[in-house]
Design a protein around this motif. Structure first.
Motif, PDB file in Angstrom:
ATOM      1  N   GLU A 246       0.841  -1.203   0.000  1.00 50.25           N
ATOM      2  CA  GLU A 246       0.000   0.000   0.000  1.00 50.25           C
ATOM      3  C   GLU A 246       0.879   1.257   0.000  1.00 50.25           C
ATOM      4  O   GLU A 246       0.672   2.177  -0.788  1.00 50.25           O
ATOM      5  N   ILE A 249       2.671   1.642  -3.516  1.00 54.78           N
ATOM      6  CA  ILE A 249       1.886   2.017  -4.697  1.00 54.78           C
ATOM      7  C   ILE A 249       1.137   3.333  -4.514  1.00 54.78           C
ATOM      8  O   ILE A 249       0.712   3.948  -5.481  1.00 54.78           O
ATOM      9  N   THR A 250       0.961   3.773  -3.265  1.00 61.07           N
ATOM     10  CA  THR A 250       0.337   5.086  -3.082  1.00 61.07           C
ATOM     11  C   THR A 250       1.390   6.176  -2.947  1.00 61.07           C
ATOM     12  O   THR A 250       1.052   7.325  -2.668  1.00 61.07           O
ATOM     13  N   GLY A 251       2.667   5.790  -3.112  1.00 62.56           N
ATOM     14  CA  GLY A 251       3.723   6.795  -3.101  1.00 62.56           C
ATOM     15  C   GLY A 251       4.114   7.270  -1.713  1.00 62.56           C
ATOM     16  O   GLY A 251       4.743   8.311  -1.568  1.00 62.56           O
ATOM     17  N   ARG A 252       3.734   6.514  -0.659  1.00 58.01           N
ATOM     18  CA  ARG A 252       4.096   6.923   0.693  1.00 58.01           C
ATOM     19  C   ARG A 252       5.330   6.201   1.186  1.00 58.01           C
ATOM     20  O   ARG A 252       5.670   6.261   2.357  1.00 58.01           O
TER      21      ARG A 252
ATOM     22  N   ARG B   3       2.945  15.598   1.189  1.00 55.81           N
ATOM     23  CA  ARG B   3       2.884  15.679  -0.258  1.00 55.81           C
ATOM     24  C   ARG B   3       1.685  16.529  -0.676  1.00 55.81           C
ATOM     25  O   ARG B   3       0.661  16.557  -0.009  1.00 55.81           O
ATOM     26  N   THR B  73      -4.147   4.872  -6.232  1.00 57.50           N
ATOM     27  CA  THR B  73      -4.346   3.426  -6.102  1.00 57.50           C
ATOM     28  C   THR B  73      -4.709   3.100  -4.659  1.00 57.50           C
ATOM     29  O   THR B  73      -4.643   3.953  -3.782  1.00 57.50           O
ATOM     30  N   ALA B  74      -5.074   1.838  -4.441  1.00 61.99           N
ATOM     31  CA  ALA B  74      -5.276   1.268  -3.105  1.00 61.99           C
ATOM     32  C   ALA B  74      -6.131   2.168  -2.210  1.00 61.99           C
ATOM     33  O   ALA B  74      -7.196   2.611  -2.615  1.00 61.99           O
ATOM     34  N   ASP B  76      -5.962   5.251  -1.279  1.00 61.91           N
ATOM     35  CA  ASP B  76      -6.283   6.575  -1.829  1.00 61.91           C
ATOM     36  C   ASP B  76      -7.424   6.469  -2.849  1.00 61.91           C
ATOM     37  O   ASP B  76      -8.331   7.293  -2.884  1.00 61.91           O
TER      38      ASP B  76
END
Lengths: 254, 222
Positions: A246, A249-252, B3, B73-74, B76
């Protein structure tokens, strides 16, 4: 053909570059006639894993492997494994298109000549068929004698796929195949992959998560040498089970 | 480092919560018009409705923009798609509140048909459902959302009981029909508000866990 048994499979696979533990207990089963993508941050081992499947890693000094890797029923790391045959059956396309400095025709015919698989009219037929399968024939049929180095990047990448297809592989490995291409060329290569999966099993390593989401049926997420999660792409990108997936893929991530 | 995308997600959440608070107030006011005979609140409901309609469009625009620009994705992705659904449920709730207010204003033109007993109780339960589903959304609390789902049966029972009771009034004297019908419509609209709160609760559970529990999907899957 999809016979129910995995086309590629690893069992507790570990790989070391000298002391560096690059793959850790990886267990993966890749099913036939599907596109499987491997995603993960740089250095996570995704290219290393891809390179196990046709033993291209052998060319690197100090590589050692524990555990098992199979192509269909072939034990990839068994001493009896015919590596030339393995690499013909499990072909690879690299990040930068790397056509030989030969004509378009000779690039596609190269593998067949090396393996003495065909000659004469039969060779012409296979070259045409291979170029058709990557949708290059109509563009290049009048330029077969031109140097492959004069093609556009995207055409070169397609040509590299045609070169593979000519020797009739079962599995096509793609390592970041679109990273040097613009969006339109990327889209064409992606369309090509979807077309090719009817005949071949495709495994793609990509940094581009949207690409993995768009083209692949299954996705594996790797982190620090481990395969964290593997499943249907639609599930991984909507409801991944692992927090690490998670976060990535969410960029965290990180 | 926060972000940019997360800031925009937070902004979306804030807008949705603000819309939720307006809708909660609308439901509150519409019931007060009926129970406390406060006709003057109709103006506030009208004003809120305009705001809610405006925010509904704005939230859809934000969601579309986030989907197009960030390809989320996911978690979010589930948050944004849930936000779009909650958005339309909230807007519908606002419409139900307007309906309740209109029926109530009709009722104020005549003396009360009967003392109101069940309807205020039903309204309290529905108001709590609305509050709880929004709290569950804010705190990402699937248990609280589950509580909302369970409460829906009570609301349905109230609606049925109120209908039966008012049927008796209508059959006794035809002068009662108009007022009884208005009361039945109020309970019908309250029940619909409860249904929308239930939808929101289901969206919250999907948003948090990725499990779609609508129409008892889980019982038939696997």
């Amino acid at each position: 053909m999809n016979t129910g048994i995995p086309v590629i499979k690893t069992v507790d696979l570990n790989l070391f570059y000298g002391d560096f533990h690059a793959l850790k207990d990886v267990n993966i089963e890749v099913t036939g006639n599907r596109i499987t993508s491997i995603i993960g941050p740089s250095g996570c081992g995704k290219s290393t894993l891809l390179r196990v499947f046709n033993r291209i890693n052998d060319t690197i000094e100090g590589v050692s492997v524990k555990g098992k890797a199979y192509f269909e029923k072939t034990d990839i790391y068994h001493h009896s494994c015919d590596i030339d045959l393995l690499r013909r059956k499990v072909g690879m396309v690299f990040q930068r298109p790397n056509p030989f400095p030969l004509s378009v025709y000779e690039n596609v015919a190269f593998g067949l000549r090396v393996h003495n698989q065909a000659g004469g009219a039969e060779l012409d037929g296979i070259v045409e068929e291979s170029l058709r399968s990557v949708l290059l024939w109509n563009e290049l049929k009048d330029r077969l004698d031109d140097s492959a180095l004069d093609l556009s990047l995207e055409q070169k990448q397609r040509l590299c796929v045609a070169r593979l297809v000519a020797v009739k592989p079962d599995v096509i490995l793609l390592d970041e195949p679109c990273s040097t291409l613009d969006p339109m060329a990327t889209m064409k290569i992606e369309e090509l992959m979807v077309e090719l999966k009817k005949k071949y099993t495709i495994i793609i390593v990509t940094h581009n998560m949207q690409q993995a989401a768009r083209v692949s049926d299954d996705t594996g997420f790797m982190l620090l040498g481990e395969l964290i999660e593997f499943g249907k792409t639609s599930a991984i990108f909507t409801s991944p089970e692992k927090k690490e997936t998670e976060d990535y893929i969410t960029g965290r991530f990180g | 480092m926060t972000r940019h995308f997360e800031e925009e997600l937070n902004e979306l959440k804030e807008r949705l919560l603000y819309m939720g608070s307006l809708v909660e107030a609308m439901i509150q006011y519409s019931i007060k018009i009926l129970v406390e005979r406060k006709e003057e609140l109709a103006k506030d409901i009208k004003k809120h409705e305009e705001d809610v309609n405006h925010i509904q469009v704005e939230i859809d625009e934000i969601c579309l923009k986030l989907l197009a620009l960030y390809q989320p994705t996911a978690g979010d992705l589930r948050f944004i798609t849930s936000a779009m659904k909650i958005n339309s449920d909230l807007e519908r709730m606002g419409d139900q509140a307007v309906n309740i207010a209109e029926n109530s204003l009709d009722l104020l033109k005549e003396p009360p048909l009967k003392p109101l007993i069940d309807l205020p109780k039903m309204a309290d339960i529905v108001k709590n459902m609305v509050k709880d589903c929004l709290d569950a959304f804010v705190s990402k609390d699937p248990e609280l959302a589950g509580k909302v789902l369970q409460t829906d049966d009570q609301v349905d029972k109230f609606k049925d009981d109120i209908f039966k009771e008012l049927l008796v009034y209508m059959s006794q004297d035809s002068n009662n029909i108009s007022r009884a019908m208005d009361l039945i419509l109020v309970s019908r609209n309250l029940e619909r508000v409860g249904d929308h709160a239930t939808n929101i609760a289901e969206d919250v559970i999907f948003m948090v866990s990725g499990k779609d529990i609508r129409h008892h999907l889980l019982e038939t899957k696997e």
